[in-house]
Design a protein around this motif. Structure first.
Motif: not given
Length: 111
Positions: A96-101
Motif C-alpha cells: 500500500l505505502v510503496t504503491s502510493a509512492i
C-alpha cells in the motif's frame, strides 16, 4: 539518543555510514543495469537519458518536498510494519505505502 543511550556523534556517524553505503550501492546497481540492460537488448542506452530527464525536470523545491513526503511515507511504513504481527498485514502495508509512492511519482530511492 532521546533516551540518552547514545551520543549525537554516534548518531551522526551512523547516518554518514548509511548515506555513504546507499550512494555506493546505488552506483553499483546503476553500473550493473547500464551494462546488463543494453547487453541483453532489453533497453536502449538512450532510454536512460530520457528517464533521467523526466525525473529531474521539476523545480528543485518540488523535488525536495516530494522527497521529504516519500521519506515520511517510508518512515510511516516501517512503524506500521513493526506495529503489525501478521505477515499478510505486513505485506499489504508494504504494498500500500510503496504503491502510493510509485503512483504519486515521488522521488525516493531505497537500497
Amino acid at each position: 539518543m532521546l533516551a540518552k543511550q547514545v551520543t549525537v556523534i554516534a548518531l551522526l556517524r551512523l547516518w554518514v555510514l548509511i548515506y555513504f553505503s546507499n550512494l555506493v550501492g546505488a552506483a553499483m546497481f546503476a553500473s550493473l543495469t547500464t551494462l546488463v540492460g543494453p547487453g541483453l537488448g532489453v533497453v536502449s542506452p538512450e532510454a536512460y537519458g530520457h528517464i533521467a530527464r523526466e525525473l529531474v525536470q521539476h523545480n528543485g523545491a518540488v523535488l525536495l518536498l516530494s522527497g521529504i513526503l516519500a521519506g515520511w511515507l517510508m518512515g510511516l511504513l516501517s512503524w506500521l510494519v513493526k506495529a503489525t504481527t501478521d505477515t499478510i498485514s505486513q505485506i499489504f502495508i508494504v504494498w500500500l505505502v510503496t504503491s502510493a509512492i510509485g503512483l504519486g511519482h515521488l522521488p525516493h530511492c531505497i537500497l
